[in-house]
Design a protein around this motif. Sequence first.
Motif, PDB file in Angstrom:
ATOM      1  N   LEU A 128     -17.735   2.121  24.253  1.00 36.66           N
ATOM      2  CA  LEU A 128     -16.639   3.067  23.579  1.00 36.66           C
ATOM      3  C   LEU A 128     -17.220   4.430  23.360  1.00 36.66           C
ATOM      4  O   LEU A 128     -16.645   5.504  23.472  1.00 36.66           O
ATOM      5  CB  LEU A 128     -16.104   2.525  22.326  1.00 36.66           C
ATOM      6  N   HIS A 129     -18.668   4.694  22.986  1.00 37.01           N
ATOM      7  CA  HIS A 129     -19.134   5.908  22.608  1.00 37.01           C
ATOM      8  C   HIS A 129     -20.105   6.358  23.722  1.00 37.01           C
ATOM      9  O   HIS A 129     -21.186   7.111  23.340  1.00 37.01           O
ATOM     10  CB  HIS A 129     -19.800   5.864  21.195  1.00 37.01           C
ATOM     11  N   TRP A 130     -20.150   5.797  24.707  1.00 37.92           N
ATOM     12  CA  TRP A 130     -20.935   5.981  25.691  1.00 37.92           C
ATOM     13  C   TRP A 130     -21.265   7.654  26.158  1.00 37.92           C
ATOM     14  O   TRP A 130     -22.589   7.959  26.078  1.00 37.92           O
ATOM     15  CB  TRP A 130     -20.579   5.431  27.081  1.00 37.92           C
ATOM     16  N   ASP A 131     -20.181   8.070  26.152  1.00 41.67           N
ATOM     17  CA  ASP A 131     -20.153   9.881  26.570  1.00 41.67           C
ATOM     18  C   ASP A 131     -20.484  10.478  25.538  1.00 41.67           C
ATOM     19  O   ASP A 131     -20.198  11.675  25.639  1.00 41.67           O
ATOM     20  CB  ASP A 131     -19.048  10.045  27.512  1.00 41.67           C
ATOM     21  N   ASP A 132     -20.470   9.967  24.487  1.00 40.94           N
ATOM     22  CA  ASP A 132     -20.477  11.021  23.167  1.00 40.94           C
ATOM     23  C   ASP A 132     -21.859  11.416  22.831  1.00 40.94           C
ATOM     24  O   ASP A 132     -22.616  10.535  22.251  1.00 40.94           O
ATOM     25  CB  ASP A 132     -19.849  10.349  21.808  1.00 40.94           C
ATOM     26  N   PRO A 133     -22.219  12.595  22.868  1.00 39.58           N
ATOM     27  CA  PRO A 133     -23.683  13.003  22.788  1.00 39.58           C
ATOM     28  C   PRO A 133     -24.109  12.825  21.350  1.00 39.58           C
ATOM     29  O   PRO A 133     -25.367  12.830  21.091  1.00 39.58           O
ATOM     30  CB  PRO A 133     -23.507  14.631  23.220  1.00 39.58           C
ATOM     31  N   ALA A 134     -23.105  12.950  20.254  1.00 46.05           N
ATOM     32  CA  ALA A 134     -23.571  12.738  18.890  1.00 46.05           C
ATOM     33  C   ALA A 134     -24.332  11.035  18.739  1.00 46.05           C
ATOM     34  O   ALA A 134     -25.150  11.052  17.667  1.00 46.05           O
ATOM     35  CB  ALA A 134     -22.426  12.600  18.042  1.00 46.05           C
TER      36      ALA A 134
ATOM     37  N   GLN B  33     -26.947   6.987  25.974  1.00 43.07           N
ATOM     38  CA  GLN B  33     -27.426   7.097  27.348  1.00 43.07           C
ATOM     39  C   GLN B  33     -28.983   7.266  27.213  1.00 43.07           C
ATOM     40  O   GLN B  33     -29.454   6.735  28.280  1.00 43.07           O
ATOM     41  CB  GLN B  33     -26.790   8.196  27.989  1.00 43.07           C
ATOM     42  N   GLN B  34     -29.541   7.836  26.423  1.00 39.27           N
ATOM     43  CA  GLN B  34     -31.034   8.100  26.371  1.00 39.27           C
ATOM     44  C   GLN B  34     -31.708   6.638  26.258  1.00 39.27           C
ATOM     45  O   GLN B  34     -32.883   6.413  26.524  1.00 39.27           O
ATOM     46  CB  GLN B  34     -31.527   9.145  25.415  1.00 39.27           C
TER      47      GLN B  34
END
Length: 187
Positions: A18-24, A28-29
């Motif tokens: 759900l929060h995969w694209d949220d940089p906060a 992803q790293q």
Amino acid sequence: YLPMVDLPQHAQQLILWLHWDDPAYGYQQYFDLNWKTPYLLPNTVVYLLAQFLPAVAAFKVLISLGLLAIPLVTRLLLRESGGNPWWVFPVFPIGFSFSFYWGFFNFVLATPLTLLFLILAIRYSGEPTRGRAVAIFLFAHVMFVGHALLYGLCGLVAGALVLLRAPSPRSAAVRLLPLAASLPIVL
């Protein structure tokens, strides 16, 4: 509070997605998305439901629906196979089995699909039409992305039904093609 030991891991995977694209969050790293999992169907359904409900509520709704679907689909299976309809009542507690206890979310949701697949396999083995061949071919793929173990069980049972009901070895081989067609994807 039910034990459901594995459910928190499923919930955390959902939160990651759900929060995969949220940089906060920076997920992803640290993580990779694996689209080759044989559990893609239940995870996708809970993801879609989590767009409207909190993650925990989405899991509760889907597990409840899966548990309710087991006796309902069993009733259909009993009707299709000529079984005693009263056998549906002992099926209610079967939903609360080892898989439920341990929180194997994907298995709980794929169980009613397995029963539906068996209904289709009974129909196909008794009267193998082109439409049923296409349906069993497509449903085998759905079963694979639902749960790989149940996919294997469905394939074995459907294959046995076809072999037992085929009038000749040649017709059995032809009738097994829709089931075997999904094997390259599995491999």
